[in-house]
Write an enzyme that holds these catalytic residues in place. Structure first.
Site, PDB file in Angstrom:
ATOM      1  N   GLY A  70       0.859  -1.186   0.000  1.00 54.91           N
ATOM      2  CA  GLY A  70       0.000   0.000   0.000  1.00 54.91           C
ATOM      3  C   GLY A  70       0.884   1.221   0.000  1.00 54.91           C
ATOM      4  O   GLY A  70       2.104   1.112   0.173  1.00 54.91           O
ATOM      5  N   ASP A  87       3.889  -4.987  -7.663  1.00 57.83           N
ATOM      6  CA  ASP A  87       3.331  -3.708  -7.205  1.00 57.83           C
ATOM      7  C   ASP A  87       3.903  -2.534  -7.995  1.00 57.83           C
ATOM      8  O   ASP A  87       3.392  -1.417  -7.895  1.00 57.83           O
ATOM      9  CB  ASP A  87       3.590  -3.501  -5.698  1.00 57.83           C
ATOM     10  CG  ASP A  87       5.054  -3.625  -5.351  1.00 57.83           C
ATOM     11  OD1 ASP A  87       5.633  -4.687  -5.615  1.00 57.83           O
ATOM     12  OD2 ASP A  87       5.633  -2.664  -4.825  1.00 57.83           O
TER      13      ASP A  87
HETATM   14  P1  AMP Z   1       9.005   0.421  -3.554  1.00 62.73           P
HETATM   15  O1  AMP Z   1      10.168  -0.493  -3.361  1.00 62.73           O
HETATM   16  O2  AMP Z   1       9.364   1.874  -3.608  1.00 62.73           O
HETATM   17  O3  AMP Z   1       8.122  -0.002  -4.682  1.00 62.73           O
HETATM   18  O4  AMP Z   1       8.140   0.316  -2.218  1.00 62.73           O
HETATM   19  C1  AMP Z   1       7.575  -0.884  -1.751  1.00 62.73           C
HETATM   20  C2  AMP Z   1       6.642  -0.586  -0.623  1.00 62.73           C
HETATM   21  O5  AMP Z   1       7.329   0.001   0.481  1.00 62.73           O
HETATM   22  C3  AMP Z   1       5.525   0.376  -0.965  1.00 62.73           C
HETATM   23  O6  AMP Z   1       4.362  -0.073  -0.315  1.00 62.73           O
HETATM   24  C4  AMP Z   1       6.009   1.685  -0.407  1.00 62.73           C
HETATM   25  O7  AMP Z   1       4.924   2.548  -0.091  1.00 62.73           O
HETATM   26  C5  AMP Z   1       6.739   1.238   0.840  1.00 62.73           C
HETATM   27  N1  AMP Z   1       7.799   2.179   1.240  1.00 62.73           N
HETATM   28  C6  AMP Z   1       8.941   2.472   0.575  1.00 62.73           C
HETATM   29  N2  AMP Z   1       9.663   3.382   1.245  1.00 62.73           N
HETATM   30  C7  AMP Z   1       8.969   3.700   2.353  1.00 62.73           C
HETATM   31  C8  AMP Z   1       9.175   4.591   3.452  1.00 62.73           C
HETATM   32  N3  AMP Z   1      10.260   5.355   3.562  1.00 62.73           N
HETATM   33  N4  AMP Z   1       8.216   4.632   4.423  1.00 62.73           N
HETATM   34  C9  AMP Z   1       7.115   3.883   4.341  1.00 62.73           C
HETATM   35  N5  AMP Z   1       6.865   3.023   3.345  1.00 62.73           N
HETATM   36  C10 AMP Z   1       7.772   2.932   2.355  1.00 62.73           C
HETATM   37 MG    MG Z   2       6.536   0.562  -5.485  1.00 59.77          MG
END
Ligand code: AMP
Ligand code: MG
Length: 455
Positions: free
Chosen positions: A81, A243
């Site tokens: 999410g 995702d």
């Molecule tokens: P990503 O690798 O950027 O696709 O992120 C994967 C998941 O981790 C997603 O649900 C992001 O919203 C969450 N996410 C990434 N970085 C953060 C952060 N600094 N704080 C909270 N959630 C994060």
């Molecule tokens: Mg992502």
């Protein structure tokens, strides 16, 4: 503050699909970048960007939510999410097109898990730059409207300035969103959500009697086209988790992505991709794996045999379009067997001789002596390669790692945006002839270059 023309349809969907709980915490928001050209296209006037794109205040009509989704991350299914993003709303342009306006790095949400909900200036500038480059390379992508410094410090390996990127996308519906919906095991929810998505992205399929299959087929085809485009310019997404696969076929989530310099099909830049799951050459196969996960979510609505039939066409469609794309790169539109062998041989040469992918193809259209053997050149010239075609698909400039690092360091850590802005400008015309600081320089290739995720 009536800037956006919001019409927030996602809000009217089932409550399980989003949350309206969130925290924002900009202390001293300051605008560092704004894309006037994009704003103009969207029909957005000038306004107090820092105030309204930092979570400090919300523009009229905004109704912020964090979207729920799931996703296979490196092969393992997790509940995810928006952990650090907020959908402000859906903006309708003067031409009646709908775009999500999303703040990325705005703070914690119920989906944040252990994360701080924040983003660094460095990585938001990186997304701004690379998404800009992708747009002008003619590759479908989410866009970047603004970067705001929040005034907060964000701790990663080192301390960073915090920042928020305003991301514009035709939607943020992902394969992972469908996985989230499927996990609810509620057929009505799945049916409603699928109809919503079809209506939003593929309205021409709405009234077919095999709508769901046609939908799957279209998503798969757009995914194939997208990945072929990446392979055309040497782009490695780096984190093709489900995702991070948009149903619209746009490139989304610029985390550890980077462009390959020296041609090596096994190139991986992401520091966490230890097995090379998302290497340059694996992207096509992973695209299929991701589409299989997407197909699974639709099984309550479609017959497994029929969807498998579509999925089984992936490889041949991919191969066919890949050869066509490579054919274009060597200036040949109508491929015969000799063209196929030329393409195969060429890639073996490039790899053996460790040639730069981008500059090799760009220079090929000069028809000068090159590093390939004579017989290849002779055979190739017999096919009357089309220079105009080559120069329209082989960029002269890409966001090379060394240049990207250099301008990002200066902007993010020394508040010097001049090189960054100049690079943005150069990346706006990647297919124009160029031979300067921004083109290939063998000395600046860093073979051990590594990128980092979600920073
Ligand atoms: P990503 O690798 O950027 O696709 O992120 C994967 C998941 O981790 C997603 O649900 C992001 O919203 C969450 N996410 C990434 N970085 C953060 C952060 N600094 N704080 C909270 N959630 C994060
Ligand atoms: Mg992502």
């Amino acid at each position: 503050m009536n800037v956006f023309n919001f019409d927030n349809s996602y809000r009217n969907l089932d409550k399980r699909l989003y949350s309206n709980e969130f925290i924002t915490s900009s202390v001293n928001p300051e605008l560092v970048l704004y894309n006037l050209k994009l704003a103009d296209k969207l029909g957005i006037p000038q306004f107090d960007y820092a105030k309204y794109l930092s979570g400090q205040s919300f523009p009229t009509g905004a109704n912020p939510i964090a979207q729920a989704y799931a996703g296979h991350q490196f092969g393992y299914l997790n509940m995810l999410g928006d952990g650090r993003a907020l959908l402000l709303g859906e903006h309708i342009t003067p031409k009646n097109r709908r775009f999500d306006i999303q703040l990325k790095g705005s703070g914690r949400t119920p989906y944040s898990r252990n994360g701080d909900g924040k983003a660094t200036l460095y990585s938001m500038l990186r997304e701004y730059l690379i998404s800009h480059a992708m747009e002008y390379l003619n590759i479908p992508t989410t866009r970047s409207l603004a970067v705001i410094k929040t005034g907060e410090r964000v701790l990663r390996e080192i301390e960073h300035s915090g920042a928020i990127l305003t991301r514009v996308a035709s939607s943020h519906i992902r394969v992972g969103t469908f996985q989230f919906v499927a996990m609810q095991q509620d057929e009505k929810l799945l049916r409603d959500f699928t109809h919503y998505t079809i209506k939003r992205h593929y309205p021409e399929l709405e009234n077919l009697n095999n709508t769901y299959l046609a939908f799957f087929n279209e998503v798969m085809n757009r995914q194939i086209d997208l990945i072929i485009n990446w392979l055309r310019v040497g782009f490695i997404h780096g984190v093709m988790n489900t995702d991070n696969v948009s149903i619209s076929g746009e490139t989304i989530d610029y985390g550890p992505c980077a462009f390959m310099d020296i041609y090596n099909p096994n190139t991986v830049f992401s520091s966490i991709d230890k097995q090379g799951r998302y290497s340059f050459i694996n992207q096509g196969g992973i695209g299929k794996w991701n589409m299989a996960r997407f197909a699974e979510t639709l099984l309550p609505l479609i017959e497994i045999n029929k969807v498998n039939e579509i999925l089984s066409t992936y490889d041949s469609i991919f191969k066919d379009r890949w050869y066509r794309m490579m054919g274009n790169k060597i200036g040949i539109e109508n491929l015969d067997n000799s063209a196929y062998s030329l393409i195969d041989e060429l890639l073996i040469f490039l790899e053996e001789k460790e040639l730069d992918y981008t500059s090799f193809f760009r220079d090929l259209s000069k028809f000068e002596d090159n590093k390939l053997n004579k017989s290849w050149n002779q055979e190739w010239k017999k096919l009357n390669p089309d220079k105009g075609l080559m120069d329209s698909v082989n960029p002269a400039v890409i966001p090379r790692n060394s240049l990207v690092e250099d301008v990002l360091q200066k902007a993010a850590f020394f508040n010097n945006f001049e090189p960054f802005n100049e690079f943005l400008n150069v990346l706006s015309t990647p297919y124009l002839n160029r031979d300067d600081f921004y083109t290939f320089n063998p000395e600046s290739v860093d073979k051990s270059y590594k990128t980092f995720c979600g920073t």
